[in-house]
Design a protein around this motif. Structure first.
Motif, PDB file in Angstrom:
ATOM      1  N   GLU A   6      40.052  20.486 -88.600  1.00 49.22           N
ATOM      2  CA  GLU A   6      40.975  21.354 -89.323  1.00 49.22           C
ATOM      3  C   GLU A   6      42.215  21.595 -88.474  1.00 49.22           C
ATOM      4  N   PRO A   7      43.353  21.000 -88.835  1.00 47.61           N
ATOM      5  CA  PRO A   7      44.582  21.252 -88.078  1.00 47.61           C
ATOM      6  C   PRO A   7      44.911  22.744 -88.050  1.00 47.61           C
ATOM      7  N   GLY A   8      45.255  23.231 -86.866  1.00 48.89           N
ATOM      8  CA  GLY A   8      45.619  24.635 -86.725  1.00 48.89           C
ATOM      9  C   GLY A   8      44.448  25.584 -86.548  1.00 48.89           C
ATOM     10  N   SER A   9      43.228  25.067 -86.577  1.00 52.27           N
ATOM     11  CA  SER A   9      42.067  25.964 -86.489  1.00 52.27           C
ATOM     12  C   SER A   9      41.977  26.662 -85.131  1.00 52.27           C
ATOM     13  N   PHE A  10      42.382  25.990 -84.068  1.00 53.10           N
ATOM     14  CA  PHE A  10      42.304  26.591 -82.741  1.00 53.10           C
ATOM     15  C   PHE A  10      43.243  27.796 -82.645  1.00 53.10           C
ATOM     16  N   ALA A  11      44.468  27.642 -83.131  1.00 55.35           N
ATOM     17  CA  ALA A  11      45.420  28.756 -83.110  1.00 55.35           C
ATOM     18  C   ALA A  11      44.903  29.926 -83.939  1.00 55.35           C
ATOM     19  N   GLY A  12      44.282  29.631 -85.055  1.00 59.28           N
ATOM     20  CA  GLY A  12      43.717  30.691 -85.891  1.00 59.28           C
ATOM     21  C   GLY A  12      42.596  31.427 -85.182  1.00 59.28           C
ATOM     22  N   ILE A  13      41.784  30.703 -84.456  1.00 58.58           N
ATOM     23  CA  ILE A  13      40.694  31.325 -83.699  1.00 58.58           C
ATOM     24  C   ILE A  13      41.272  32.218 -82.602  1.00 58.58           C
ATOM     25  N   GLU A  14      42.293  31.724 -81.898  1.00 53.45           N
ATOM     26  CA  GLU A  14      42.927  32.540 -80.855  1.00 53.45           C
ATOM     27  C   GLU A  14      43.512  33.833 -81.429  1.00 53.45           C
ATOM     28  N   GLU A  15      44.164  33.738 -82.563  1.00 55.67           N
ATOM     29  CA  GLU A  15      44.740  34.930 -83.196  1.00 55.67           C
ATOM     30  C   GLU A  15      43.657  35.946 -83.550  1.00 55.67           C
ATOM     31  N   THR A  16      42.547  35.461 -84.071  1.00 59.56           N
ATOM     32  CA  THR A  16      41.447  36.345 -84.439  1.00 59.56           C
ATOM     33  C   THR A  16      40.850  37.010 -83.205  1.00 59.56           C
ATOM     34  N   ILE A  17      40.674  36.241 -82.134  1.00 61.60           N
ATOM     35  CA  ILE A  17      40.146  36.796 -80.891  1.00 61.60           C
ATOM     36  C   ILE A  17      41.043  37.928 -80.402  1.00 61.60           C
ATOM     37  N   CYS A  18      42.342  37.677 -80.362  1.00 58.04           N
ATOM     38  CA  CYS A  18      43.289  38.702 -79.883  1.00 58.04           C
ATOM     39  C   CYS A  18      43.257  39.953 -80.763  1.00 58.04           C
ATOM     40  N   ARG A  19      43.148  39.761 -82.050  1.00 58.16           N
ATOM     41  CA  ARG A  19      43.077  40.904 -82.973  1.00 58.16           C
ATOM     42  C   ARG A  19      41.818  41.719 -82.689  1.00 58.16           C
ATOM     43  N   TYR A  20      40.677  41.059 -82.548  1.00 53.05           N
ATOM     44  CA  TYR A  20      39.428  41.777 -82.276  1.00 53.05           C
ATOM     45  C   TYR A  20      39.502  42.528 -80.952  1.00 53.05           C
ATOM     46  N   VAL A  21      40.044  41.868 -79.923  1.00 51.44           N
ATOM     47  CA  VAL A  21      40.181  42.516 -78.617  1.00 51.44           C
ATOM     48  C   VAL A  21      41.081  43.748 -78.746  1.00 51.44           C
ATOM     49  N   ASP A  22      42.182  43.607 -79.480  1.00 46.52           N
ATOM     50  CA  ASP A  22      43.081  44.752 -79.700  1.00 46.52           C
ATOM     51  C   ASP A  22      42.366  45.901 -80.390  1.00 46.52           C
ATOM     52  N   TRP A  23      41.425  45.597 -81.251  1.00 50.05           N
ATOM     53  CA  TRP A  23      40.667  46.621 -81.968  1.00 50.05           C
ATOM     54  C   TRP A  23      39.559  47.226 -81.107  1.00 50.05           C
ATOM     55  N   GLY A  24      39.371  46.702 -79.892  1.00 50.61           N
ATOM     56  CA  GLY A  24      38.338  47.223 -79.003  1.00 50.61           C
ATOM     57  C   GLY A  24      36.980  46.568 -79.169  1.00 50.61           C
ATOM     58  N   ILE A  25      36.943  45.470 -79.898  1.00 52.37           N
ATOM     59  CA  ILE A  25      35.681  44.746 -80.103  1.00 52.37           C
ATOM     60  C   ILE A  25      35.451  43.821 -78.913  1.00 52.37           C
ATOM     61  N   VAL A  26      34.239  43.827 -78.374  1.00 48.37           N
ATOM     62  CA  VAL A  26      33.892  42.932 -77.274  1.00 48.37           C
ATOM     63  C   VAL A  26      33.743  41.524 -77.829  1.00 48.37           C
ATOM     64  N   VAL A  27      34.510  40.603 -77.258  1.00 43.29           N
ATOM     65  CA  VAL A  27      34.486  39.209 -77.701  1.00 43.29           C
ATOM     66  C   VAL A  27      34.053  38.341 -76.538  1.00 43.29           C
ATOM     67  N   ASN A  28      33.121  37.436 -76.788  1.00 46.73           N
ATOM     68  CA  ASN A  28      32.641  36.488 -75.790  1.00 46.73           C
ATOM     69  C   ASN A  28      32.852  35.073 -76.306  1.00 46.73           C
TER      70      ASN A  28
END
Length: 86
Positions: A6-28
């Motif tokens: 899926e073209p662009g899927s990596f960037a989408g995953i990075e954006e989601t990770i950053c959003r979750y981290v900003d919300w205070g969710i622990v991401v691994n």
């Protein structure tokens, strides 16, 4: 993107990770070790940390299930040793 095809899927995953981290969710990171990324494990871990992830779990690619369609992703024992020595 090599795994998802899926073209662009990596960037989408990075954006989601950053959003979750900003919300205070622990991401691994649950990273799959392949013959294509074994030499980049340290860089992958550093990038995960830069995104705010707290841990990186490294799993060796298994050519089972969906992976059975890509047996070429399997790392050799030498590649696994190289990855974990980083």
């Amino acid at each position: 993107e090599q795994l998802t095809s899926e073209p662009g899927s990596f960037a989408g995953i990075e954006e989601t990770i950053c959003r979750y981290v900003d919300w205070g969710i622990v991401v691994n990171s649950d990273t799959v070790l392949t013959k294509y990324n074994y030499s980049e494990v340290f860089d992958i871990a550093r990038h995960a940390q830069s995104l705010g992830m707290q841990s990186l779990f490294l799993n060796i690619f298994q050519p089972e299930g969906l992976g059975s369609q890509r047996p070429d992703f399997s790392p050799s024992i030498e590649q696994i040793r190289s990855a974990v020595s980083q």
